[in-house]
Design a protein around this motif. Structure first.
Motif, PDB file in Angstrom:
ATOM      1  N   ASP A  96     -19.391 -22.788  13.167  1.00 38.53           N
ATOM      2  CA  ASP A  96     -18.833 -22.172  13.757  1.00 38.53           C
ATOM      3  C   ASP A  96     -18.395 -20.895  12.830  1.00 38.53           C
ATOM      4  OD1 ASP A  96     -18.935 -23.223  16.277  1.00 38.53           O
ATOM      5  OD2 ASP A  96     -16.604 -23.976  16.028  1.00 38.53           O
ATOM      6  N   VAL A 101     -21.959 -19.405  11.816  1.00 36.86           N
ATOM      7  CA  VAL A 101     -22.307 -19.092  13.362  1.00 36.86           C
ATOM      8  C   VAL A 101     -21.802 -17.121  13.676  1.00 36.86           C
ATOM      9  CG1 VAL A 101     -22.300 -18.949  15.717  1.00 36.86           C
ATOM     10  CG2 VAL A 101     -22.675 -21.143  14.849  1.00 36.86           C
ATOM     11  N   THR A 128     -26.229 -24.458  14.785  1.00 40.26           N
ATOM     12  CA  THR A 128     -25.634 -24.429  15.692  1.00 40.26           C
ATOM     13  C   THR A 128     -25.850 -26.112  16.533  1.00 40.26           C
ATOM     14  OG1 THR A 128     -26.248 -22.252  16.660  1.00 40.26           O
ATOM     15  CG2 THR A 128     -25.833 -23.981  18.879  1.00 40.26           C
ATOM     16  N   TYR A 181     -23.131 -17.518  21.280  1.00 37.58           N
ATOM     17  CA  TYR A 181     -22.521 -17.398  20.070  1.00 37.58           C
ATOM     18  C   TYR A 181     -20.774 -17.319  20.389  1.00 37.58           C
ATOM     19  CZ  TYR A 181     -26.321 -16.623  17.235  1.00 37.58           C
ATOM     20  OH  TYR A 181     -28.147 -16.599  16.727  1.00 37.58           O
ATOM     21  N   SER A 188     -18.645 -20.131  19.830  1.00 34.69           N
ATOM     22  CA  SER A 188     -18.086 -20.516  17.803  1.00 34.69           C
ATOM     23  C   SER A 188     -16.640 -19.866  18.366  1.00 34.69           C
ATOM     24  CB  SER A 188     -18.977 -20.202  17.631  1.00 34.69           C
ATOM     25  OG  SER A 188     -20.666 -20.556  17.112  1.00 34.69           O
TER      26      SER A 188
END
Length: 329
Positions: free
Chosen positions: A75, A78, A111, A289, A292
């Motif tokens: 994450d 990300v 992901t 997103y 995350s």
């Protein structure tokens, strides 16, 4: 007139081959910039705190927390990748075709690894609640490390196959200079949706429902057993709180995951991505997103040790001698 056209192009010097910037109201563009930037900064910060906490304090390096560490790492990246997504808001990619492929591959792999780690966490909680007597033998540090490594390796291999056409010829599917498109065949897209969304969601929901049922039944059994002896009132209150906490935590975990991932994969499965306008596409990506960003909140902020470790980090106590041995529990 030529100057006006030049200002609307990603590369004004390439009048005939440059992509045009999408016409978007200034307020909408600023709103998207602020939203994505805020999510990105918050995602990076929260997950970095989780990474430092588990990596630094030895007492926190348990099998469950090692899974949280893997989730936080994925994450965290990300959040970093969202800066590239911010760059694409103007509809222009200035880093070249090779970097575009790298960005797409890393984004897909991270992901996928994040979702895979969530499945591992659900399995860990299932064993801990449903088979607590054998948990210490079934779930060890070595087994967790192996599972995490396999999760990342499998994510890399699978997503490389999904994006193989884009990897072979970077920029092949770009219609103009300034685009960053990745081509995924319909079959590959369906396979990605199945193995990166449908199967993980099914596993997570089934395991968490089983965990919830067992946790509630155990709480009720404990309440009935102890209430027959003494402390009836206090035990009833404690058992009730346990039931409510289990219901709330598991409900938040499943609900947030579904809310954040469903729109993106529904678009992928139905093949309606071409019907989305720029605003709708940005909203779907932001929501995708945002999961995350919420993961450290869901999986870490529920733990008191995380709040204590944040205090150590922000007050710079982690630089003190033997701070890694501090009691966090």
């Amino acid at each position: 007139m030529e100057t006006l056209e030049g200002t609307e192009l990603c590369f004004p010097q390439l009048l005939n081959t440059s992509c045009r910037k999408p016409m978007r109201p200034q307020f909408e563009a600023m709103l998207i910039y602020i939203l994505l930037s805020s999510i990105s900064l918050l995602t990076v910060t929260l997950n970095l705190l989780v990474i430092i906490s588990i990596s630094h304090f030895r007492q926190l390096q348990t099998p469950t927390n090692l899974l949280l560490l893997s989730l936080a790492v994925s994450d965290f990246f990300v959040g970093l990748l969202m800066f590239f997504q911010i760059m694409l808001i103007d509809g222009c990619w200035f880093l070249g075709d090779i970097m575009c492929v790298v960005y797409q591959c890393v984004s897909y792999i991270i992901t996928s690894a994040s979702v895979g780690t969530m499945v591992l966490i659900s399995v860990d909680r299932y064993v801990a609640i449903c088979d607590p007597l054998h948990y210490s033998t079934k779930v060890t540090d070595k087994k967790v490390v192996v599972c995490v490594c396999l999760c990342w390796i499998c994510s890399g291999i699978f997503q490389s196959l999904v994006l193989k056409d884009t990897i072979k010829q970077p920029g092949r599917y770009n219609s103009c200079f300034g685009e960053c498109n990745n081509f995924v065949t319909y079959i590959a897209g369906i396979a990605d949706a199945i193995f990166s969304f449908i199967v993980p969601v099914t596993v997570i929901v089934v395991l968490y429902m089983r965990v919830f049922v067992v946790a509630v039944s155990q709480a009720r059994a404990m309440r009935s057993h102890i209430a027959a002896v003494t402390l009836q009132f206090s035990v009833k209150v404690t058992a009730k709180k346990s039931e409510m906490k289990a219901a709330k935590t598991l409900g938040v975990v499943v609900l947030v995951f579904l809310i954040c991932f469903c729109p993106y994969y529904c678009v992928t499965l139905t093949g309606q991505d071409n019907l989305l306008n720029a605003s709708s596409a940005a909203s779907v990506i932001c929501l995708f997103y945002f999961n995350s960003c919420l993961n450290p909140v869901i999986y870490a902020f529920f733990y008191p040790w995380f709040r204590k470790s944040i205090n150590f980090i922000l007050t710079l106590k982690i630089f003190q001698p033997n701070s890694c041995e501090a009691n966090m529990l």
